[in-house]
Design a protein around this motif. Structure first.
Motif, mmCIF file in Angstrom:
data_model
loop_
_atom_site.group_PDB
_atom_site.id
_atom_site.type_symbol
_atom_site.label_atom_id
_atom_site.label_comp_id
_atom_site.label_asym_id
_atom_site.label_seq_id
_atom_site.Cartn_x
_atom_site.Cartn_y
_atom_site.Cartn_z
ATOM 1 N N PHE A 1 0.827 10.082 -2.902
ATOM 2 C CA PHE A 1 1.050 8.843 -3.640
ATOM 3 C C PHE A 1 -0.192 8.494 -4.446
ATOM 4 O O PHE A 1 -1.297 8.930 -4.127
ATOM 5 C CB PHE A 1 1.387 7.704 -2.680
ATOM 6 C CG PHE A 1 2.770 7.798 -2.122
ATOM 7 C CD1 PHE A 1 3.842 7.294 -2.821
ATOM 8 C CD2 PHE A 1 2.995 8.408 -0.897
ATOM 9 C CE1 PHE A 1 5.122 7.392 -2.315
ATOM 10 C CE2 PHE A 1 4.271 8.507 -0.381
ATOM 11 C CZ PHE A 1 5.338 7.997 -1.099
ATOM 12 N N LEU B 1 0.033 12.864 11.903
ATOM 13 C CA LEU B 1 1.305 12.161 12.092
ATOM 14 C C LEU B 1 2.545 13.024 11.837
ATOM 15 O O LEU B 1 3.435 13.080 12.698
ATOM 16 C CB LEU B 1 1.342 10.901 11.222
ATOM 17 C CG LEU B 1 2.562 10.031 11.464
ATOM 18 C CD1 LEU B 1 2.293 9.062 12.600
ATOM 19 C CD2 LEU B 1 2.959 9.268 10.227
ATOM 20 N N PRO B 2 2.619 13.733 10.700
ATOM 21 C CA PRO B 2 3.831 14.540 10.485
ATOM 22 C C PRO B 2 4.020 15.605 11.565
ATOM 23 O O PRO B 2 5.154 15.904 11.940
ATOM 24 C CB PRO B 2 3.581 15.188 9.117
ATOM 25 C CG PRO B 2 2.598 14.308 8.444
ATOM 26 C CD PRO B 2 1.733 13.768 9.526
ATOM 27 N N VAL C 1 4.148 14.665 -0.309
ATOM 28 C CA VAL C 1 3.979 13.722 -1.407
ATOM 29 C C VAL C 1 2.571 13.151 -1.392
ATOM 30 O O VAL C 1 2.079 12.719 -0.344
ATOM 31 C CB VAL C 1 4.980 12.551 -1.296
ATOM 32 C CG1 VAL C 1 4.886 11.677 -2.542
ATOM 33 C CG2 VAL C 1 6.381 13.062 -1.098
ATOM 34 N N GLU D 1 5.344 13.980 14.728
ATOM 35 C CA GLU D 1 6.747 13.609 14.579
ATOM 36 C C GLU D 1 7.675 14.726 15.016
ATOM 37 O O GLU D 1 8.805 14.483 15.402
ATOM 38 C CB GLU D 1 7.049 13.271 13.117
ATOM 39 C CG GLU D 1 6.690 11.868 12.729
ATOM 40 C CD GLU D 1 7.202 10.861 13.715
ATOM 41 O OE1 GLU D 1 8.427 10.791 13.881
ATOM 42 O OE2 GLU D 1 6.382 10.151 14.331
ATOM 43 N N LEU E 1 8.344 10.979 4.849
ATOM 44 C CA LEU E 1 8.197 11.848 6.014
ATOM 45 C C LEU E 1 9.454 11.838 6.876
ATOM 46 O O LEU E 1 9.507 12.487 7.913
ATOM 47 C CB LEU E 1 7.017 11.388 6.865
ATOM 48 C CG LEU E 1 5.632 11.652 6.287
ATOM 49 C CD1 LEU E 1 4.585 10.950 7.108
ATOM 50 C CD2 LEU E 1 5.369 13.142 6.261
ATOM 51 N N ALA F 1 -1.708 5.987 -0.041
ATOM 52 C CA ALA F 1 -0.780 5.446 0.953
ATOM 53 C C ALA F 1 -1.092 5.952 2.358
ATOM 54 O O ALA F 1 -0.196 6.263 3.132
ATOM 55 C CB ALA F 1 0.674 5.760 0.580
ATOM 56 N N LEU F 2 -2.384 6.029 2.689
ATOM 57 C CA LEU F 2 -2.741 6.381 4.065
ATOM 58 C C LEU F 2 -2.359 5.228 4.977
ATOM 59 O O LEU F 2 -2.352 4.076 4.555
ATOM 60 C CB LEU F 2 -4.250 6.628 4.164
ATOM 61 C CG LEU F 2 -4.788 7.786 3.340
ATOM 62 C CD1 LEU F 2 -6.283 7.938 3.556
ATOM 63 C CD2 LEU F 2 -4.080 9.078 3.706
ATOM 64 N N PHE F 3 -2.042 5.553 6.233
ATOM 65 C CA PHE F 3 -1.724 4.494 7.183
ATOM 66 C C PHE F 3 -3.033 3.838 7.602
ATOM 67 O O PHE F 3 -3.860 4.449 8.277
ATOM 68 C CB PHE F 3 -0.968 5.057 8.380
ATOM 69 C CG PHE F 3 0.308 5.711 7.962
ATOM 70 C CD1 PHE F 3 1.327 4.954 7.424
ATOM 71 C CD2 PHE F 3 0.484 7.068 8.065
ATOM 72 C CE1 PHE F 3 2.503 5.541 6.992
ATOM 73 C CE2 PHE F 3 1.654 7.672 7.642
ATOM 74 C CZ PHE F 3 2.663 6.900 7.111
ATOM 75 N N THR F 4 -3.202 2.591 7.185
ATOM 76 C CA THR F 4 -4.508 1.941 7.341
ATOM 77 C C THR F 4 -4.866 1.701 8.797
ATOM 78 O O THR F 4 -6.030 1.510 9.126
ATOM 79 C CB THR F 4 -4.537 0.614 6.571
ATOM 80 O OG1 THR F 4 -3.284 -0.033 6.728
ATOM 81 C CG2 THR F 4 -4.797 0.848 5.104
ATOM 82 N N ARG G 1 -2.516 15.357 4.389
ATOM 83 C CA ARG G 1 -1.318 14.902 5.084
ATOM 84 C C ARG G 1 -0.072 15.454 4.398
ATOM 85 O O ARG G 1 0.883 15.854 5.065
ATOM 86 C CB ARG G 1 -1.274 13.371 5.105
ATOM 87 C CG ARG G 1 -0.141 12.838 5.943
ATOM 88 C CD ARG G 1 -0.120 11.335 5.961
ATOM 89 N NE ARG G 1 0.225 10.780 4.654
ATOM 90 C CZ ARG G 1 0.187 9.486 4.363
ATOM 91 N NH1 ARG G 1 -0.199 8.621 5.284
ATOM 92 N NH2 ARG G 1 0.516 9.052 3.173
ATOM 93 N N THR H 1 0.817 -1.217 0.000
ATOM 94 C CA THR H 1 0.000 0.000 0.000
ATOM 95 C C THR H 1 0.852 1.269 0.000
ATOM 96 O O THR H 1 0.309 2.357 0.134
ATOM 97 C CB THR H 1 -0.900 0.055 1.239
ATOM 98 O OG1 THR H 1 -0.061 -0.030 2.389
ATOM 99 C CG2 THR H 1 -1.890 -1.082 1.266
ATOM 100 N N GLN H 2 2.163 1.111 -0.130
ATOM 101 C CA GLN H 2 3.095 2.251 -0.166
ATOM 102 C C GLN H 2 3.173 3.009 1.155
ATOM 103 O O GLN H 2 3.680 4.123 1.204
ATOM 104 C CB GLN H 2 2.726 3.226 -1.284
ATOM 105 C CG GLN H 2 3.004 2.671 -2.680
ATOM 106 C CD GLN H 2 2.895 3.723 -3.747
ATOM 107 O OE1 GLN H 2 1.864 4.363 -3.876
ATOM 108 N NE2 GLN H 2 3.939 3.918 -4.521
ATOM 109 N N GLU H 3 2.674 2.381 2.238
ATOM 110 C CA GLU H 3 2.782 3.060 3.534
ATOM 111 C C GLU H 3 4.246 3.187 3.949
ATOM 112 O O GLU H 3 4.631 4.169 4.592
ATOM 113 C CB GLU H 3 2.007 2.284 4.604
ATOM 114 C CG GLU H 3 0.515 2.463 4.496
ATOM 115 C CD GLU H 3 -0.255 1.549 5.433
ATOM 116 O OE1 GLU H 3 -0.050 1.652 6.637
ATOM 117 O OE2 GLU H 3 -1.049 0.733 4.936
#
Ligand SMILES: Nc1ncnc2c1ncn2[C@@H]1O[C@H](COP(=O)(O)OP(=O)(O)O)[C@@H](O)[C@H]1O
Ligand SMILES: [Mg+2]
Lengths: 358, 282
Positions: free
Chosen positions: B102, B119-120, B100, B123, A232, B106-109, B169, A223-225
């Motif tokens: 994608f 999240l960023p 970016v 961090e 990041l 490419a979300l964090f599931t 994001r 999923t490109q995670e």
């Protein structure tokens, strides 16, 4: 005149393939014979190819071909593109003499190298975390301890209990023959905390948590995670691998204590049923039968097994390529390799510490 | 603010500094050369679109620019820092200055929409939760999502919403540089139009420099200032849309077939104006 009729399609021809393969070239042997395709109701590429082959690529005089059939023969006349191997294997083309055995050694060496590199990176990450304690991923750590430890309590208890009962029954029968009933405490007390508990718990956890860790990382690749994290600036090893390795190194010893205890409990019940040994006596006899060194050895192994299982699971997870086949293969490999590794390390421990605590 | 600054022909002013500089890039994947001697400059403030046939290596080039793949030879500089060889701290700075999007989002599931966007920020370890919440909710509104969407999981979102969350994001740190991989691929025409209008609006507001991979002519016409054409393993042209569209190359003439009129001054301006109206203020 050769007259063709009916459906010349891949399905229609299946039933007559043998007969046609014999008849068609025989007909073609007469170079002047005219072929009439006007009565052919349907012709598909496979049917056209069958004819084309029978004609060895030289069509005979044709009568009444329809334009759509002509188009198929023109396509065949142009010839298909030559098939190309999907991937040029650089190593194979350089050294055709490389045999399967060598290849598997090379494979093993690359894996060993990669696992060592991953372990080294984890060490560096751990040092980084020591310098910046604020960055310790507590949430991931505790979530992993819960998932790999707490949630494994049920299955390890069930398996441990049953194995404890079986073991106790089997030894009880033998001991009864010699009238040495009471030694069942020693046998269980010696084997379970040191060997069977850690090994059994590690194998169950490798199957349970190892596979899920590999699959999780693999899906994140698909999923490109993983790419999203890299972009990041979030380190995969620090955020994903290290918490898993640390968490399992913490959780597995606890699971081992639990599994060993339940196993001894199962053994105790079986000993009561078979030999009539009072549970109280069993419990009181245990401290004498279990040298403290065995407990420590069992826990040390559990810490090592836990770290190893998670390390291997993550290694295989990070190598998964973005396709489903690779995902399946990666998970299988991860479980097989980590269980094998656990057994190998256990054997090394058994030899290295053969004169400790026995 | 009008969108004029971004659409002024680049030659009319002194060329702004390059945010991305690629020199002599050689890419080899599984033994196949994908790019050879590829040079590219992305100037500050522009929207550069990367087009090329399927399998020509557009995604791979984008991954190179992001430092996700390592070139076999050549240099890639982003914000003046060479990727791959610069100190960790420099790389960190670079990563806080780009966003970016994608292709599949490419979300964090495992995280909710809110946590994905947050999240960023988390961090950075220096913002308090109240501030993070305000920033995330602002960004969600900016990309056209409702506050209650924040509690959803990625699996509950439609394709268009996933792209919007992913965009939020990507933009949460207010980056200067935004990468878009096929921003409208897989969206229905209506969502696609809205998304393009959203990107146009955000670009005006945030003064973004954008690098975009696309194979959709409408997206290209709506967004691109300059177009880079990837074919035969290198960029056969990097120029303004109208000029690239007239290039005598089989891929280019195929790509713009039937759209040539729309690539020129009047047609293009008209198309973009209708988009902005239809999209409304984001
Ligand atoms: N990880 C990889 N391993 C091997 N080959 C790859 C890999 N990624 C891309 N390629 C190859 O590189 C070429 C370009 O791919 P890609 O950049 O995805 O093309 P595009 O995005 O322009 O359609 C393709 O021929 C593809 O097969
Ligand atoms: Mg692509």
């Amino acid at each position: 005149m050769a007259r063709l009729r009916g459906d010349w399609t891949v399905l229609g021809l299946l039933r007559h393939a043998g007969a046609l393969a014999a008849d068609l070239p025989a007909l073609r042997a007469d170079a002047t014979l005219q072929w009439d395709l006007s009565a052919v109701s349907r012709l598909d590429t496979a049917g056209a190819l069958l004819l084309w082959r029978a004609w060895s690529g030289q069509p005979p005089p044709l009568a009444g071909t329809r334009p759509e059939h002509r188009a198929l023969f023109d396509l065949l006349a142009a010839g298909p593109a030559p098939r190309r191997a999907r991937r040029v294997d650089a190593t194979a083309s350089e050294k055709p003499a490389v045999n399967a055995l060598q290849a598997s050694f090379v494979g093993l060496a690359t894996h060993l190298l990669a696992v060592t590199a991953l372990a080294g990176q984890l060490l560096l990450d751990a040092l980084t975390l020591m310098r910046h304690p604020g960055a310790i991923p507590w949430r991931e750590l505790s979530a992993n301890v819960y998932r790999t430890g707490t949630q494994a309590l049920g299955i390890t208890a069930l398996v441990g209990f049953l194995v404890g009962i079986t073991l106790s029954y089997l030894t009880a029968r033998q001991l009864q023959n010699y009238g040495a009933d009471i030694f069942v405490i020693n046998i269980l007390g010696l084997s379970i905390p040191r060997e069977l508990g850690p090994l059994l718990a590690a194998i169950i956890v490798a199957g349970r948590s190892g596979s899920s860790m590999t699959a999780q990382l693999g899906v994140m690749r698909v999923t490109q995670e993983l790419d999203a994290l890299s972009v990041l600036g979030i380190s995969h090893t620090l955020r994903l691998v290290l918490p898993k390795v640390l968490a399992l190194a913490v959780a597995l010893p606890l699971v081992v204590v639990w599994t060993s205890a339940v196993m001894l409990g199962g053994g105790m019940l079986a000993a009561q049923a078979e030999l009539g040994i009072d549970p109280l006596r069993f419990v009181q006899g245990l401290p004498a039968a279990v040298p403290i060194a065995n407990l420590l050895l069992g826990w040390t192994k559990a810490v090592l097994f836990g770290g190893l299982i998670a390390l291997l699971a993550c290694h295989f997870g990070l190598r998964i390529e973005p396709n489903t086949e690779s995902l399946g293969a990666g998970v299988t490999q991860s479980v097989v390799v980590s269980i094998t590794a656990v057994i190998v390390v256990d054997a090394i421990f058994a030899v290295a510490f053969s004169n400790v605590g026995l | 603010m009008d969108g004029g600054a971004a659409e002024r022909p680049a030659s009319a002013v002194a060329a702004p500094p390059a945010l991305i500089e690629v020199r002599g890039l050689l890419t080899v994947m599984a033994g196949t050369v994908i790019h050879r001697d590829l040079d590219l400059d992305v100037r500050e403030g522009e929207m550069l679109a990367l087009i090329g046939g399927s399998g020509s290596g557009k995604t791979t080039l984008l991954r190179m620019l992001l430092g996700l793949e390592v070139p076999a030879a050549g240099t890639i500089k982003v914000f003046g820092h060479p990727l791959g060889r610069c100190a960790r701290i420099d790389l960190e700075c670079v990563r806080h200055r780009w966003g970016v999007l994608f292709q599949q989002g490419a979300l964090f599931t495992a995280l909710t929409v809110f946590d994905n966007v947050a999240l960023p920020l988390r961090e950075l370890k220096s913002l308090d939760p109240g501030m993070i919440e305000t920033l995330v909710m602002m960004k969600l509104t900016q990309v056209g999502l409702r506050p209650e969407d924040g509690a959803k999981m990625p699996s509950e979102l439609s394709g268009g919403m996933i792209k919007r969350v992913a965009l939020a994001r990507a933009l949460i740190l207010d980056p200067q540089l935004l990468f878009l991989d096929e921003p409208t691929a897989g969206l229905d025409p209506d969502s696609s139009k809205q998304f393009v209008a959203l990107i146009r609006a955000l670009r005006r507001e945030l003064r973004l420099t954008v690098v975009m991979v696309t194979h959709d002519v409408d997206t290209l016409l709506a967004l691109a200032d300059r177009v880079a054409v990837l074919a035969d393993r290198h960029l056969i042209a990097v120029d303004e849309l109208a000029k690239v569209a007239r290039l005598p190359h089989p891929f280019v003439s195929n790509f713009f077939m039937g759209h040539l009129q729309r690539c020129e001054g009047q047609g293009l301006a008209g198309f973009r104006a209708t988009l902005d109206e239809a999209g409304g203020p984001a």
